[in-house]
Design a protein around this motif. Structure first.
Motif, short mmCIF file in Angstrom:
data_model
loop_
_atom_site.label_atom_id
_atom_site.label_comp_id
_atom_site.label_asym_id
_atom_site.label_seq_id
_atom_site.Cartn_x
_atom_site.Cartn_y
_atom_site.Cartn_z
N UNK A 1 38.92 41.41 41.23
CA UNK A 1 39.32 41.45 42.63
C UNK A 1 38.16 41.64 43.58
N UNK A 2 38.32 41.10 44.78
CA UNK A 2 37.38 41.28 45.89
C UNK A 2 38.20 41.79 47.07
N UNK A 3 37.88 42.96 47.58
CA UNK A 3 38.71 43.65 48.57
C UNK A 3 38.08 43.59 49.96
N UNK B 1 40.21 49.51 38.66
CA UNK B 1 41.30 48.55 38.66
C UNK B 1 40.84 47.11 38.48
N UNK B 2 39.51 46.90 38.47
CA UNK B 2 39.00 45.55 38.28
C UNK B 2 38.40 44.92 39.52
N UNK B 3 38.19 45.72 40.58
CA UNK B 3 37.52 45.21 41.78
C UNK B 3 36.02 45.14 41.52
N UNK B 4 35.40 44.03 41.94
CA UNK B 4 33.97 43.83 41.68
C UNK B 4 33.19 43.48 42.95
N UNK B 5 33.87 43.47 44.10
CA UNK B 5 33.15 43.12 45.33
C UNK B 5 33.97 43.40 46.57
N UNK B 6 33.30 43.35 47.72
CA UNK B 6 33.95 43.49 49.02
C UNK B 6 33.68 42.23 49.83
#
Length: 277
Positions: free
Chosen positions: A80-82, A99-104
């Protein structure tokens, strides 16, 4: 949970959402349909892909709860990218990482450009570097080079959306795109080969721009910093574009087996932290 499958190809850019979600007050677009995770996974399966990267759409603002819930459904197959506020607590970022987020994403289309000299940005980007995340930039190409130059000293990986959003009618020699190519060899910049239909020209002009851009991007960025994305469900272009159509556009670029292996498997696996071979 839908997991444990080998990587056949990675889609580096897609969105999931429901029209019943609370929409951001400032938005350029309001969807009249749902883009559910089950439908996205069905598109991947139907088109020979196995893994995907979910990017927070601008019209949901900083409420990433729908995206985070989707990641939990298939944690091995999705990243995910948030979109977050600059002053988000560090522990909230760490929870997203688990949770699997890897970027913004900094979606700056239609917005005033930030002043990255403001003190709050330094602390925010330090957190991003600490997590090993990337910062994804979405802005028209004329403004991208100056944004990249401002952001590179902070030390995080930068990912450019949709070819950098050039105007296909102006060709690959347009100033912003040329400057972006000059910044490519620095080693901290990645680019998404995605959203060909967003390049402001006719379908034929857009595809011709992509054809001419690919060898220049390979020379500048190298295959190790280019990834492909579907941009599903093609917001604002739903009436004319579907997943099969973007696959056709990709195939029209006549990639070699080496290019396909790099852009669909090797580079996105490393950039987004997919662990299954």
């Amino acid at each position: 949970m839908l997991d444990n499958c080998p990587i056949t190809a990675i889609d580096a850019h897609a969105h999931v959402f429901s029209r019943r979600l609370a929409m951001a007050g400032e938005r350029r677009y309001t969807p009249g349909y749902d883009a559910a995770l089950v439908d996205y996974l069905g598109q991947l399966h139907a088109n020979g892909l196995s893994h995907g990267v979910l990017v927070q759409p601008s019209f949901l603002g900083t409420d990433n709860s729908y995206l985070l819930a989707a990641l939990q459904q298939a944690p091995d197959r999705l990243r995910g990218v948030v979109v977050v506020e600059r002053d988000i607590p560090r522990d909230a970022l760490h929870a997203m990482a688990r949770s699997g987020v890897v970027g913004v994403r900094l979606n700056l289309v239609g917005r005033a450009l930030p002043d990255f000299a403001e003190p709050g940005w330094k602390e925010f980007f330090e957190h991003i570097v600490e997590l090993g995340w990337h910062v994804e930039l979405h802005r028209e190409v004329d403004d991208l080079p100056q944004l990249v130059r401002q952001l590179l000293p902070f030390g995080m990986k930068l990912v450019i959306d949709h070819f950098g959003r050039p105007d296909a009618r102006l060709g690959v020699g347009q100033r912003g795109f040329s400057e972006l190519l000059e910044l490519g060899p620095g080693g901290r910049l990645w680019l998404k080969v995605s959203g060909i239909y967003r390049l402001a020209g006719s379908p034929a002009q857009n595809l011709e721009f992509a054809r001419q851009a690919m060898p220049l991007l390979q020379q500048s960025f190298g295959l190790q910093r280019l990834v492909w994305g579907s941009d599903w469900p093609h917001t604002q272009h739903e009436a004319s574009i579907g997943y099969a159509a973007v696959i056709e556009q990709r195939q029209a670029l006549d990639w070699s087996a080496q290019v396909e292996q790099a852009l669909l498997i090797d580079t996105p696996r490393r950039l987004f932290g997919f662990h299954h071979a």
